[in-house]
Write a protein that holds these residues in place. Sequence first.
Motif, PDB file in Angstrom:
ATOM      1  N   SER A 148       0.903  -1.014  -0.088  1.00  0.00           N
ATOM      2  CA  SER A 148       0.000  -0.037  -0.008  1.00  0.00           C
ATOM      3  C   SER A 148       0.819   1.158  -0.021  1.00  0.00           C
ATOM      4  O   SER A 148       1.874   1.316   0.979  1.00  0.00           O
ATOM      5  CB  SER A 148      -0.964   0.092   1.432  1.00  0.00           C
ATOM      6  OG  SER A 148      -1.677  -1.088   1.464  1.00  0.00           O
ATOM      7  N   LEU A 149       0.631   2.253  -0.925  1.00  0.00           N
ATOM      8  CA  LEU A 149       1.346   3.366  -0.979  1.00  0.00           C
ATOM      9  C   LEU A 149       0.551   4.426  -1.165  1.00  0.00           C
ATOM     10  O   LEU A 149      -0.796   4.406  -1.823  1.00  0.00           O
ATOM     11  CB  LEU A 149       2.596   3.482  -2.174  1.00  0.00           C
ATOM     12  CG  LEU A 149       2.131   3.178  -3.324  1.00  0.00           C
ATOM     13  CD1 LEU A 149       1.783   4.465  -4.117  1.00  0.00           C
ATOM     14  CD2 LEU A 149       3.500   2.618  -4.236  1.00  0.00           C
ATOM     15  N   SER A 150       0.863   5.794  -0.508  1.00  0.00           N
ATOM     16  CA  SER A 150       0.258   6.951  -0.560  1.00  0.00           C
ATOM     17  C   SER A 150       1.063   8.135  -1.039  1.00  0.00           C
ATOM     18  O   SER A 150       2.507   8.195  -0.554  1.00  0.00           O
ATOM     19  CB  SER A 150      -0.307   7.457   0.588  1.00  0.00           C
ATOM     20  OG  SER A 150      -0.967   8.321   0.705  1.00  0.00           O
TER      21      SER A 150
ATOM     22  N   LEU B  44      -2.603  10.053  -4.457  1.00  0.00           N
ATOM     23  CA  LEU B  44      -2.769   8.855  -4.970  1.00  0.00           C
ATOM     24  C   LEU B  44      -2.633   7.932  -3.835  1.00  0.00           C
ATOM     25  O   LEU B  44      -1.591   7.643  -3.090  1.00  0.00           O
ATOM     26  CB  LEU B  44      -1.616   8.542  -6.092  1.00  0.00           C
ATOM     27  CG  LEU B  44      -1.422   6.990  -6.653  1.00  0.00           C
ATOM     28  CD1 LEU B  44      -2.753   6.713  -7.231  1.00  0.00           C
ATOM     29  CD2 LEU B  44      -0.239   7.129  -7.465  1.00  0.00           C
ATOM     30  N   GLU B  45      -3.762   6.806  -4.103  1.00  0.00           N
ATOM     31  CA  GLU B  45      -3.581   5.924  -2.922  1.00  0.00           C
ATOM     32  C   GLU B  45      -3.792   4.640  -3.704  1.00  0.00           C
ATOM     33  O   GLU B  45      -4.703   4.406  -4.502  1.00  0.00           O
ATOM     34  CB  GLU B  45      -4.958   5.844  -1.972  1.00  0.00           C
ATOM     35  CG  GLU B  45      -5.041   6.964  -1.090  1.00  0.00           C
ATOM     36  CD  GLU B  45      -3.961   7.222   0.048  1.00  0.00           C
ATOM     37  OE1 GLU B  45      -3.667   6.047   0.384  1.00  0.00           O
ATOM     38  OE2 GLU B  45      -3.580   8.542   0.299  1.00  0.00           O
TER      39      GLU B  45
ATOM     40  N   ALA C 144       2.432  13.793 -12.551  1.00  0.00           N
ATOM     41  CA  ALA C 144       3.414  12.945 -11.691  1.00  0.00           C
ATOM     42  C   ALA C 144       2.856  11.643 -11.244  1.00  0.00           C
ATOM     43  O   ALA C 144       3.112  10.638 -11.559  1.00  0.00           O
ATOM     44  CB  ALA C 144       3.716  13.950 -10.506  1.00  0.00           C
ATOM     45  N   VAL C 145       1.349  11.794 -10.645  1.00  0.00           N
ATOM     46  CA  VAL C 145       0.772  10.732 -10.263  1.00  0.00           C
ATOM     47  C   VAL C 145       0.592   9.655 -11.286  1.00  0.00           C
ATOM     48  O   VAL C 145       0.622   8.409 -11.099  1.00  0.00           O
ATOM     49  CB  VAL C 145      -0.371  10.907  -9.509  1.00  0.00           C
ATOM     50  CG1 VAL C 145      -0.081  11.871  -8.086  1.00  0.00           C
ATOM     51  CG2 VAL C 145      -1.634  11.870 -10.174  1.00  0.00           C
TER      52      VAL C 145
ATOM     53  N   LEU D 248      -7.675   8.219  -6.942  1.00  0.00           N
ATOM     54  CA  LEU D 248      -7.133   9.732  -6.793  1.00  0.00           C
ATOM     55  C   LEU D 248      -8.029  10.695  -6.326  1.00  0.00           C
ATOM     56  O   LEU D 248      -9.332  10.663  -6.788  1.00  0.00           O
ATOM     57  CB  LEU D 248      -7.013  10.005  -8.504  1.00  0.00           C
ATOM     58  CG  LEU D 248      -5.617   9.587  -9.102  1.00  0.00           C
ATOM     59  CD1 LEU D 248      -5.891   9.537 -10.575  1.00  0.00           C
ATOM     60  CD2 LEU D 248      -4.470   9.992  -8.657  1.00  0.00           C
ATOM     61  N   GLU D 249      -7.543  11.591  -5.524  1.00  0.00           N
ATOM     62  CA  GLU D 249      -8.412  12.614  -4.953  1.00  0.00           C
ATOM     63  C   GLU D 249      -7.645  13.864  -4.915  1.00  0.00           C
ATOM     64  O   GLU D 249      -6.432  13.910  -4.728  1.00  0.00           O
ATOM     65  CB  GLU D 249      -8.887  12.221  -3.613  1.00  0.00           C
ATOM     66  CG  GLU D 249      -9.798  10.865  -3.326  1.00  0.00           C
ATOM     67  CD  GLU D 249     -10.184  10.666  -1.938  1.00  0.00           C
ATOM     68  OE1 GLU D 249      -9.550  11.118  -1.035  1.00  0.00           O
ATOM     69  OE2 GLU D 249     -11.043   9.920  -1.707  1.00  0.00           O
TER      70      GLU D 249
END
Length: 210
Positions: free
Chosen positions: A143-145, A186-187, A152-153, A174-175
Amino acid sequence: MNKQNDRVIRAIVACGSFVALIVIGYPLVDEGLRLREDHRALSKLEKDFEQSQSRDVRLQRIESKLQEQKLQLVKQCVTQTRIPMVRDELITMIRDCGGSLRALDIEDEQKRSWGTEDDDPRSRRSPDFGTESEFNLHSHEVSLSVVGSLEAVLEIVRVVDDHHWLLNINALTLEPVAGGDSVLSLEMNMTLFGLMHAPAGIEDAFAMID
């Protein structure tokens, strides 16, 4: 009388010459036959040697290609020993894409037998008895945030998905970041996979000892 003696002498000389030719010539003929046989045998040996060299070159080429493919497959597999490298690579990729890492969590590995056919790596269920292969499937939940611009994301997602690891992206969110100017959060949750030879069982170990 002299003529008759001359004929006798010539006949004797002719017979002697004929006998001499047989005595001397036969070994020469026999030697010639042996030389031809030796020549044929030598030619066959040279041909076999050339074919053997050609096979060796082909085998070396095939062996080199198989070794290269094996190294590529090993690089794709993610197992417990490779997790520190995976973590470093993820951090580097995020930074190179212009993102900022907020959190990165890699769970301990899950391990099960890998089936001989039609096995789904996303399934936690072990294959039916009798259909196990000689490999174990290793999996790690990641899991990464990350925060960064839209470019970029999106680049982070593309680079991770195109990387050489065996992986499956399970969820992606994406929020917009509150108060941020065109900054997104980005989660991403994914599973990394790896195959390794299963350790020999007790029965196999005794069989190897025998």
